[in-house]
Design a protein around this motif. Structure first.
Motif, PDB file in Angstrom:
ATOM      1  N   THR A   1       0.835  -1.207   0.000  1.00 56.06           N
ATOM      2  CA  THR A   1       0.000   0.000   0.000  1.00 56.06           C
ATOM      3  C   THR A   1       0.865   1.251   0.000  1.00 56.06           C
ATOM      4  O   THR A   1       0.625   2.197  -0.762  1.00 56.06           O
ATOM      5  CB  THR A   1      -0.924   0.003   1.229  1.00 56.06           C
ATOM      6  OG1 THR A   1      -1.725  -1.179   1.217  1.00 56.06           O
ATOM      7  CG2 THR A   1      -1.833   1.220   1.221  1.00 56.06           C
ATOM      8  N   LEU A   2       1.890   1.257   0.863  1.00 56.07           N
ATOM      9  CA  LEU A   2       2.793   2.407   0.923  1.00 56.07           C
ATOM     10  C   LEU A   2       3.527   2.614  -0.403  1.00 56.07           C
ATOM     11  O   LEU A   2       3.674   3.740  -0.880  1.00 56.07           O
ATOM     12  CB  LEU A   2       3.813   2.210   2.040  1.00 56.07           C
ATOM     13  CG  LEU A   2       3.368   2.459   3.480  1.00 56.07           C
ATOM     14  CD1 LEU A   2       4.518   2.156   4.429  1.00 56.07           C
ATOM     15  CD2 LEU A   2       2.893   3.892   3.666  1.00 56.07           C
ATOM     16  N   THR A   3       3.989   1.523  -0.999  1.00 60.41           N
ATOM     17  CA  THR A   3       4.765   1.618  -2.232  1.00 60.41           C
ATOM     18  C   THR A   3       3.917   2.140  -3.383  1.00 60.41           C
ATOM     19  O   THR A   3       4.349   3.025  -4.137  1.00 60.41           O
ATOM     20  CB  THR A   3       5.366   0.246  -2.579  1.00 60.41           C
ATOM     21  OG1 THR A   3       6.280  -0.136  -1.544  1.00 60.41           O
ATOM     22  CG2 THR A   3       6.098   0.285  -3.903  1.00 60.41           C
ATOM     23  N   ALA A   4       2.711   1.608  -3.544  1.00 53.60           N
ATOM     24  CA  ALA A   4       1.836   2.068  -4.623  1.00 53.60           C
ATOM     25  C   ALA A   4       1.482   3.545  -4.435  1.00 53.60           C
ATOM     26  O   ALA A   4       1.475   4.325  -5.401  1.00 53.60           O
ATOM     27  CB  ALA A   4       0.574   1.217  -4.674  1.00 53.60           C
ATOM     28  N   TRP A   5       1.193   3.935  -3.177  1.00 54.44           N
ATOM     29  CA  TRP A   5       0.895   5.342  -2.914  1.00 54.44           C
ATOM     30  C   TRP A   5       2.119   6.214  -3.180  1.00 54.44           C
ATOM     31  O   TRP A   5       2.025   7.261  -3.820  1.00 54.44           O
ATOM     32  CB  TRP A   5       0.439   5.501  -1.464  1.00 54.44           C
ATOM     33  CG  TRP A   5       0.288   6.945  -1.055  1.00 54.44           C
ATOM     34  CD1 TRP A   5      -0.778   7.754  -1.278  1.00 54.44           C
ATOM     35  CD2 TRP A   5       1.257   7.735  -0.355  1.00 54.44           C
ATOM     36  NE1 TRP A   5      -0.537   9.007  -0.764  1.00 54.44           N
ATOM     37  CE2 TRP A   5       0.694   9.029  -0.192  1.00 54.44           C
ATOM     38  CE3 TRP A   5       2.532   7.489   0.152  1.00 54.44           C
ATOM     39  CZ2 TRP A   5       1.383  10.058   0.455  1.00 54.44           C
ATOM     40  CZ3 TRP A   5       3.205   8.517   0.791  1.00 54.44           C
ATOM     41  CH2 TRP A   5       2.637   9.781   0.946  1.00 54.44           C
ATOM     42  N   GLY A   6       3.288   5.779  -2.690  1.00 61.78           N
ATOM     43  CA  GLY A   6       4.504   6.560  -2.870  1.00 61.78           C
ATOM     44  C   GLY A   6       4.896   6.689  -4.325  1.00 61.78           C
ATOM     45  O   GLY A   6       5.387   7.745  -4.756  1.00 61.78           O
ATOM     46  N   ALA A   7       4.692   5.641  -5.122  1.00 64.05           N
ATOM     47  CA  ALA A   7       5.023   5.713  -6.554  1.00 64.05           C
ATOM     48  C   ALA A   7       4.194   6.785  -7.249  1.00 64.05           C
ATOM     49  O   ALA A   7       4.683   7.480  -8.144  1.00 64.05           O
ATOM     50  CB  ALA A   7       4.799   4.358  -7.209  1.00 64.05           C
ATOM     51  N   GLY A   8       2.948   6.944  -6.821  1.00 63.98           N
ATOM     52  CA  GLY A   8       2.097   7.964  -7.417  1.00 63.98           C
ATOM     53  C   GLY A   8       2.532   9.380  -7.100  1.00 63.98           C
ATOM     54  O   GLY A   8       2.226  10.319  -7.853  1.00 63.98           O
ATOM     55  N   ARG A   9       3.256   9.546  -5.989  1.00 62.48           N
ATOM     56  CA  ARG A   9       3.714  10.892  -5.612  1.00 62.48           C
ATOM     57  C   ARG A   9       4.764  11.424  -6.575  1.00 62.48           C
ATOM     58  O   ARG A   9       4.967  12.639  -6.653  1.00 62.48           O
ATOM     59  CB  ARG A   9       4.330  10.883  -4.194  1.00 62.48           C
ATOM     60  CG  ARG A   9       3.422  10.466  -3.057  1.00 62.48           C
ATOM     61  CD  ARG A   9       2.230  11.371  -2.915  1.00 62.48           C
ATOM     62  NE  ARG A   9       1.104  10.883  -3.723  1.00 62.48           N
ATOM     63  CZ  ARG A   9       0.062  11.605  -4.073  1.00 62.48           C
ATOM     64  NH1 ARG A   9       0.010  12.885  -3.753  1.00 62.48           N
ATOM     65  NH2 ARG A   9      -0.920  11.076  -4.776  1.00 62.48           N
ATOM     66  N   TRP A  10       5.423  10.539  -7.306  1.00 71.64           N
ATOM     67  CA  TRP A  10       6.493  10.962  -8.217  1.00 71.64           C
ATOM     68  C   TRP A  10       5.950  11.287  -9.602  1.00 71.64           C
ATOM     69  O   TRP A  10       6.701  11.295 -10.582  1.00 71.64           O
ATOM     70  CB  TRP A  10       7.553   9.872  -8.324  1.00 71.64           C
ATOM     71  CG  TRP A  10       8.408   9.783  -7.097  1.00 71.64           C
ATOM     72  CD1 TRP A  10       8.208   8.998  -6.006  1.00 71.64           C
ATOM     73  CD2 TRP A  10       9.597  10.531  -6.826  1.00 71.64           C
ATOM     74  NE1 TRP A  10       9.190   9.201  -5.068  1.00 71.64           N
ATOM     75  CE2 TRP A  10      10.059  10.147  -5.550  1.00 71.64           C
ATOM     76  CE3 TRP A  10      10.322  11.489  -7.532  1.00 71.64           C
ATOM     77  CZ2 TRP A  10      11.207  10.678  -4.966  1.00 71.64           C
ATOM     78  CZ3 TRP A  10      11.468  12.018  -6.951  1.00 71.64           C
ATOM     79  CH2 TRP A  10      11.894  11.613  -5.687  1.00 71.64           C
ATOM     80  N   SER A  11       4.665  11.606  -9.699  1.00 69.18           N
ATOM     81  CA  SER A  11       4.066  11.900 -11.000  1.00 69.18           C
ATOM     82  C   SER A  11       4.560  13.210 -11.586  1.00 69.18           C
ATOM     83  O   SER A  11       4.676  13.343 -12.801  1.00 69.18           O
ATOM     84  CB  SER A  11       2.538  11.929 -10.876  1.00 69.18           C
ATOM     85  OG  SER A  11       2.151  12.907  -9.913  1.00 69.18           O
ATOM     86  N   ASN A  12       4.839  14.201 -10.735  1.00 70.55           N
ATOM     87  CA  ASN A  12       5.369  15.477 -11.214  1.00 70.55           C
ATOM     88  C   ASN A  12       6.062  16.178 -10.054  1.00 70.55           C
ATOM     89  O   ASN A  12       5.959  15.751  -8.902  1.00 70.55           O
ATOM     90  CB  ASN A  12       4.270  16.358 -11.816  1.00 70.55           C
ATOM     91  CG  ASN A  12       3.153  16.636 -10.824  1.00 70.55           C
ATOM     92  OD1 ASN A  12       3.344  17.358  -9.849  1.00 70.55           O
ATOM     93  ND2 ASN A  12       1.978  16.065 -11.064  1.00 70.55           N
ATOM     94  N   GLU A  13       6.758  17.257 -10.341  1.00 73.96           N
ATOM     95  CA  GLU A  13       7.566  17.924  -9.318  1.00 73.96           C
ATOM     96  C   GLU A  13       6.720  18.534  -8.215  1.00 73.96           C
ATOM     97  O   GLU A  13       7.072  18.465  -7.035  1.00 73.96           O
ATOM     98  CB  GLU A  13       8.442  18.995  -9.980  1.00 73.96           C
ATOM     99  CG  GLU A  13       9.542  18.405 -10.837  1.00 73.96           C
ATOM    100  CD  GLU A  13      10.491  19.444 -11.378  1.00 73.96           C
ATOM    101  OE1 GLU A  13      10.013  20.537 -11.763  1.00 73.96           O
ATOM    102  OE2 GLU A  13      11.705  19.181 -11.412  1.00 73.96           O
ATOM    103  N   GLN A  14       5.591  19.120  -8.572  1.00 80.31           N
ATOM    104  CA  GLN A  14       4.768  19.731  -7.534  1.00 80.31           C
ATOM    105  C   GLN A  14       4.214  18.683  -6.582  1.00 80.31           C
ATOM    106  O   GLN A  14       4.178  18.887  -5.367  1.00 80.31           O
ATOM    107  CB  GLN A  14       3.618  20.528  -8.162  1.00 80.31           C
ATOM    108  CG  GLN A  14       2.800  21.304  -7.132  1.00 80.31           C
ATOM    109  CD  GLN A  14       1.815  22.252  -7.762  1.00 80.31           C
ATOM    110  OE1 GLN A  14       1.871  22.523  -8.956  1.00 80.31           O
ATOM    111  NE2 GLN A  14       0.897  22.775  -6.961  1.00 80.31           N
ATOM    112  N   ALA A  15       3.806  17.525  -7.114  1.00 82.02           N
ATOM    113  CA  ALA A  15       3.238  16.481  -6.264  1.00 82.02           C
ATOM    114  C   ALA A  15       4.278  15.927  -5.288  1.00 82.02           C
ATOM    115  O   ALA A  15       4.018  15.816  -4.090  1.00 82.02           O
ATOM    116  CB  ALA A  15       2.674  15.353  -7.131  1.00 82.02           C
TER     117      ALA A  15
END
Length: 656
Positions: free
Chosen positions: A414-428
């Motif tokens: 759960t943490l990994t999938a959520w964390g991977a989504g945070r790297w979608s763009n610089e602001q995120a």
């Protein structure tokens, strides 16, 4: 038994683990360029990207010698050009391969499929790997982890093999060791693992050793010559790497570190942080880039860090007799984490999750051993023909660890999938880091840059002013002379900066960077007076290239092109390899009619960053003004070849 010889149920489980390793990072596949990605994809970070040989003869990110990383980005660019999706795919493929290599190693080292499967699953979902896989720039650590896993697998299998297979596997171990250290200098510390492996993974490993003397006799008589041969080869590669580093990378300038007691305290906090990240990960721990939070916690993180090291040493001396393979893994953990634990001053960023990427390999392996050691090879096939070998496959000693492991994998997935989504763009990603690590200077700077790209300047100014107030503890930063006086009288300001950026970074230089960002943010709001004030305050602290770049921008906006040229020349003298400065100085020189100088600057920018298109346009414009229409046409043709979708290049070419 090799992986390909596993029963169908075990092979299916391994396949599901590999699918898990890939599917968790699907949220990052559409991610844009973040942080260092711009320099990597443009080729500037790998020596310009002109020729493949430059990957081995030019610095990586200006300060490191990492030719394998440079080569991987060069090859990626040949395939994907400037499309981030392709680079993300490469990172994902590396992570899946590393998971497979880890399972193969654990199967060889422990001869237990359960240990291999548990270790692979824990590594596939390990949150410490998020920044190494989801972030394109994290490839240094993900690629390094792959090479270390392959090195361990070949070394363990080679020790137990015979004949030509042994020779091939040992050669593979040397090659992968070489690839690891030419990927990241941190892996030089792994050399002791080579002789230790001959002790830990010998043919006699499965038998009970009755005494240390007996084990030493086996080591001395059966393994010494082979161990010395392989160790000498790896040592020679290490010496070659150091020689290449000294030859191709300039030595960094250093600043005197703080006193020894303060340095040891930083080391204790760092060990505590990485232990929490790898064993009890949370969203906050996944996004720390400084030790401000641990500094605020007081003395207990320091004491805990030294306690963890003492416990690790105790286990090592215990396991070296009873569980030599576990002792080898524990050595891997210690040798990969200690070089980045701040006992020796770090050049920048005291902590970063991606630095624990290779360490996570050993942690996942040890946890896999703890969960799977009570499961024999037959127990995995209790539905098949071997059920008679184990009539009680679900004993409590197996069920409870299995349930704990499943809960851990569910949580980390759960943490990994959520964390991977945070790297979608610089602001995120930088908004997330700022949320969980309000002390981080670099996160605020990068978040500000992302906000400025979207022209959300007022929010950028709010973040920068908050950071300044937090660092100074007052409003002294608003005036250059007052800021200088505060730095001289209040040592806590310097300490706060070092908690963020390391002990070899000049605090005044970092403060000047913040002032430069604040100045550019204010210029974006059309507030020339306030912007100039920010640049002047930064100049009073440290007249950096960015400060002079900002002052040049202010003079240009006010119409004083001559003063703009003076400041931009100062910026260029400080950072002659910075392409942004080259292009802005070139434009200023063009405005003053100095076309020959401008042409030389644009040509240099192209040599340093041949994958970008803007410098080609500026060079063609300079060539056209100098009457070289054929040269301008050739430049635009090359620009169109590299950026075929740019309509402005086609338009200029049509005009010629």
């Amino acid at each position: 038994m090799r992986l390909r010889d596993w029963p169908a149920t075990s092979r299916a489980a391994a396949l599901l683990i590999l699918i898990l390793a890939g599917i968790l990072y699907v949220p990052s596949m559409q991610g844009l360029l973040v942080w260092d990605d711009h320099l990597l994809v443009s080729g500037q970070a790998i020596g310009g990207g002109r020729r493949f040989t430059d990957c081995f003869m030019e610095p990586f990110l200006s300060y490191y010698y990492r030719p394998m990383v440079s080569a991987s980005f060069y090859i990626d660019h040949l395939v994907w050009r400037n499309t981030p999706f392709g680079y993300h795919q490469t990172n994902l493929f590396i992570h899946v391969l590393t998971t497979l290599a880890l399972m193969a190693f654990l199967n060889t080292a422990f001869r237990n499929r359960a240990v291999a499967l548990w270790g692979g699953a824990l590594f596939a979902a390990q949150p410490a790997q998020v920044s190494t896989v989801a972030w394109i720039g994290g490839r240094t650590d993900s690629l390094c982890t792959l090479f270390v896993a392959c090195f361990a697998c070949c070394l363990a299998a080679g020790i137990q093999a015979w004949g030509w297979r042994k020779l091939c596997l040992m050669s593979g171990a040397i090659i992968f060791y070489s690839a690891a250290i030419f990927t990241k200098e941190q892996m030089l510390a792994l050399l002791p693992l080579v002789p230790l492996a001959f002790y830990s993974f010998g043919d006699w490993r499965g038998s009970r050793l009755r005494s240390a003397r007996n084990s030493w006799d086996v080591w001395r008589t059966a393994k010494k010559r082979k161990a010395m041969t392989v160790t000498t080869a790896c040592l020679g590669v290490s010496v070659l790497f150091v020689a290449c580093w000294l030859m191709f990378v300039p030595l960094p300038s250093t600043i005197a570190p703080p006193n020894l007691i303060a340095q040891m305290a930083q080391g204790g906090r760092t060990v505590s942080y990485y232990a929490f990240l790898l064993l009890t990960p949370t969203r906050g721990l996944m996004h720390l880039l400084c030790l401000g939070t641990f500094e605020e916690a007081g003395a207990w993180p320091v004491a805990l860090g030294f306690g963890i090291m003492a416990a690790a040493l105790f286990l090592w001396f215990r396991w070296i007799r009873t569980q030599p393979a576990c002792a080898w893994l524990l050595t891997l953990i210690l040798l990969t984490i200690l070089p980045v634990s701040n006992f020796i001053p770090m050049p920048s960023l005291l902590v970063a999750p991606y630095r624990a990427g290779t360490t996570g390999l050993g942690v996942a392996a040890l946890l896999g051993w703890l969960l799977g050691r009570n499961w024999g090879r037959e127990a995995l096939d209790w539905r098949a023909d071997k059920v008679e070998n184990d009539s009680r496959p679900f004993r409590p000693a197996r069920v409870f660890p299995a349930l704990a492991g499943l809960v851990m994998i569910a949580w980390t997935s759960t943490l990994t999938a959520w964390g991977a989504g945070r790297w979608s763009n610089e602001q995120a990603i930088f908004s997330t880091i700022v949320r969980y690590d309000p002390y981080s200077i670099i996160a605020r700077i990068n978040l500000t840059a992302a906000l400025l790209q979207k022209h959300d300047s007022r929010l950028a100014i709010t973040h920068l002013e908050y950071t300044m107030g937090r660092l100074f503890g007052s409003d002294a930063w608003r005036s250059g002379p007052r800021a200088v006086a505060a730095l001289q009288s209040d040592g806590r300001i310097m300490a706060r900066i070092r908690e963020n950026q390391g002990n070899r970074v000049d605090p005044k230089e970092w403060l000047a960077t913040l002032f430069a960002q604040l100045g550019f943010a204010r210029l974006d709001t059309q507030d020339l007076e306030e912007g100039l004030q920010a640049f002047k305050a930064g100049e009073a602290l440290y007249a950096s290239a960015q400060i002079n770049l900002g002052l040049g921008e202010c003079e240009s906006l006010s119409g004083d092109i001559r003063m703009a040229e003076i400041h931009l020349r100062r910026a260029y003298a400080l950072q002659p390899e910075e392409t942004e400065i080259q292009i802005k100085l070139g434009k200023t020189l063009s405005a003053r009619g100095k076309w020959n100088e401008a042409r030389a600057l644009f040509a240099k920018s192209i040599r340093l960053q041949p994958w970008a298109g803007q410098a080609y346009i500026e060079l063609a414009n300079a060539q056209r003004h100098l009457g070289d229409r054929a040269g301008a046409s050739a430049t635009l043709q090359e620009a169109l070849r590299r950026s075929p979708r740019r309509g402005d290049i086609r338009h200029m070419l049509a005009e010629l």
